[in-house]
Design an enzyme around this catalytic site. Structure first.
Site, PDB file in Angstrom:
ATOM      1  N   TYR A  34     -26.674  -5.450 -38.129  1.00 52.92           N
ATOM      2  CA  TYR A  34     -25.499  -6.265 -37.835  1.00 52.92           C
ATOM      3  C   TYR A  34     -24.728  -5.752 -36.620  1.00 52.92           C
ATOM      4  CZ  TYR A  34     -22.242  -9.742 -39.791  1.00 52.92           C
ATOM      5  OH  TYR A  34     -21.493 -10.856 -40.044  1.00 52.92           O
ATOM      6  N   LYS A  93     -35.403  -2.167 -47.604  1.00 49.29           N
ATOM      7  CA  LYS A  93     -36.722  -2.678 -47.233  1.00 49.29           C
ATOM      8  C   LYS A  93     -37.512  -1.536 -46.576  1.00 49.29           C
ATOM      9  CE  LYS A  93     -39.536  -6.245 -46.965  1.00 49.29           C
ATOM     10  NZ  LYS A  93     -40.021  -7.027 -48.116  1.00 49.29           N
ATOM     11  N   ASP A 123     -36.134  -8.076 -51.322  1.00 50.16           N
ATOM     12  CA  ASP A 123     -36.610  -9.429 -51.656  1.00 50.16           C
ATOM     13  C   ASP A 123     -36.718  -9.604 -53.169  1.00 50.16           C
ATOM     14  OD1 ASP A 123     -38.509  -7.480 -51.197  1.00 50.16           O
ATOM     15  OD2 ASP A 123     -40.086  -8.836 -50.530  1.00 50.16           O
ATOM     16  N   ASP A 165     -24.160  -8.587 -45.816  1.00 51.50           N
ATOM     17  CA  ASP A 165     -23.611  -9.871 -45.368  1.00 51.50           C
ATOM     18  C   ASP A 165     -24.268 -11.020 -46.140  1.00 51.50           C
ATOM     19  OD1 ASP A 165     -22.194 -11.642 -43.544  1.00 51.50           O
ATOM     20  OD2 ASP A 165     -24.130 -12.008 -42.601  1.00 51.50           O
TER      21      ASP A 165
END
Ligand code: NAI
Length: 342
Positions: free
Chosen positions: A126, A173, A207, A231
């Site tokens: 971000y 991840k 995920d 976010d």
């Protein structure tokens, strides 16, 4: 008799001024002893010929340490860097704390959702550090540091201790981003082992974590993740408890704290007077609780308790804005809360 405590007020763009006005009215009606220091940021600042993130606004937050902020618009695919990102980085507000809870009177697929998203607020993907290497090839840099991750991990575990929460789950991840998310995970695990080993802790590849969240959010307690994941997952989580109109937030550093809703400036409904002020109101209650922890002023605490009871009662009795299936507009909901203040 309490003195009045200065609070910087950044009304923001789009629905920002509408919801900010409603929230200021409610906080005042509840007797919160606050002195509002109005400051500009975003399009409102540009309109007055100032920088999008004026130095005077940053200085005001540094001086008074507490701010209530409406959403600020960020242009898509062009234009200036997000005001929100600038504010968080420049004031080192590294921890976004976002409680996500079911509310009586706001029926959703799940009952008893009660989780808190802790979002690292200054690093990650971000950061918006992007480069056009050659025409047709752009890279976006994901920034992860040991210091940045250790401090957010420590803040998340401290939050769990202080609020007597149960468990920390880290979304990551690191199977694909082995170095960046790998470092994030390793740094959180180190803080857990060295300083908070008694707190239950687990990890989820993001995920699968999202799938489990929408299957049964009641299984989650406190979630920690890097900036960009935070976010996205914040909005996903908002959708589980009634939408963006009901999820508050805070951006907290070592010195300063800026309280704002998770939602944005909602240009699709701006100026219509129909936005739900509840998320910003809840952020205002978080702000009062934060101030009470710092100054111990019982009037501040009483105002926070009274507002919380009043909006819960209003919702439970069916007084809601349109986004929650009700018929009230922004001012109507503010009046419904004020009417129930004790
Ligand atoms: P958004 O959160 O503004 O709106 C998404 C949807 O939720 C819209 O349909 C909107 O009408 C609805 N919504 C949001 N808040 C609501 C409320 N209080 N009451 C009723 N409905 C509400 O997200 P979007 O459209 O992606 O972003 C709009 C602008 O806001 C962009 O410029 C974005 O950069 C900015 N933004 C600013 C944030 C901040 O200042 N912290 C956070 C998120 C977005």
């Amino acid at each position: 008799m309490s003195s009045k405590y200065p609070v910087v007020l950044i009304a923001g763009d789009g629905i920002g001024p509408e919801v900010s006005k409603a929230v200021v009215n409610i906080l005042e009606a509840a007797g919160a002893p606050l002195e509002w220091i109005a400051c500009d940021a975003g399009l409102a600042a540009l309109d007055k010929g100032k920088e999008v993130m004026p130095e005077e606004t940053l200085e005001a937050v540094k001086k008074h340490h507490v701010a209530l902020k409406g959403p600020c618009t960020t242009p898509v695919g062009k234009g200036f860097t997000s005001v929100n990102v600038q504010l968080r980085k420049k004031l080192n507000l590294f921890a976004a704390i976002r409680p996500v809870r079911s509310l009586e009177g706001v029926p959703t697929r799940y009952e008893n959702v009660d989780m808190v998203i802790v979002r690292e607020n200054t690093e990650g993907l971000y950061s918006g550090v992007e480069n056009e290497i050659i025409k047709g090839l752009v890279t976006s840099m994901k920034v992860v540091t040991v210091d940045g991750t250790e401090r957010i991990a420590r803040r998340a575990f401290q939050y769990i201790q202080k609020r007597e929460r149960e468990k920390l789950t880290v979304f990551h991840k690191a199977n694909i981003m082995k170095m960046s998310d790998g470092l994030f995970l390793k740094s959180v695990e180190k803080i857990h082992q060295d300083e908070f080993a008694e707190i239950p802790y687990d990890t989820q590849i993001i995920d699968a974590g999202c799938m489990k969240l929408v299957q049964d959010p009641t299984k989650f307690d406190v979630l920690l993740m890097e900036n960009f994941y935070g976010d996205v997952v914040s909005d996903l989580a908002a959708g589980l408890v009634g939408g963006l109109g009901v999820v508050p937030g805070s951006n907290i550093g070592f010195e300063d704290a800026v309280f704002e809703a998770v939602h944005g400036s909602a240009p699709d409904i701006a100026g219509k007077g129909v936005a739900n002020p509840l998320a910003l109101l809840m952020s205002g209650v978080m702000m009062l609780n934060h101030m009470y922890e710092t100054n111990g002023d019982k009037q501040i605490h009483a105002a926070a308790e009274s507002i919380k009871a009043a909006y819960n009662k209003a919702l439970a009795e069916g007084d809601k804005t349109g986004d929650l299936g009700g018929s009230l507009d922004t001012d109507g909901f503010a009046k419904a809360v004020i009417k129930r203040l004790t």
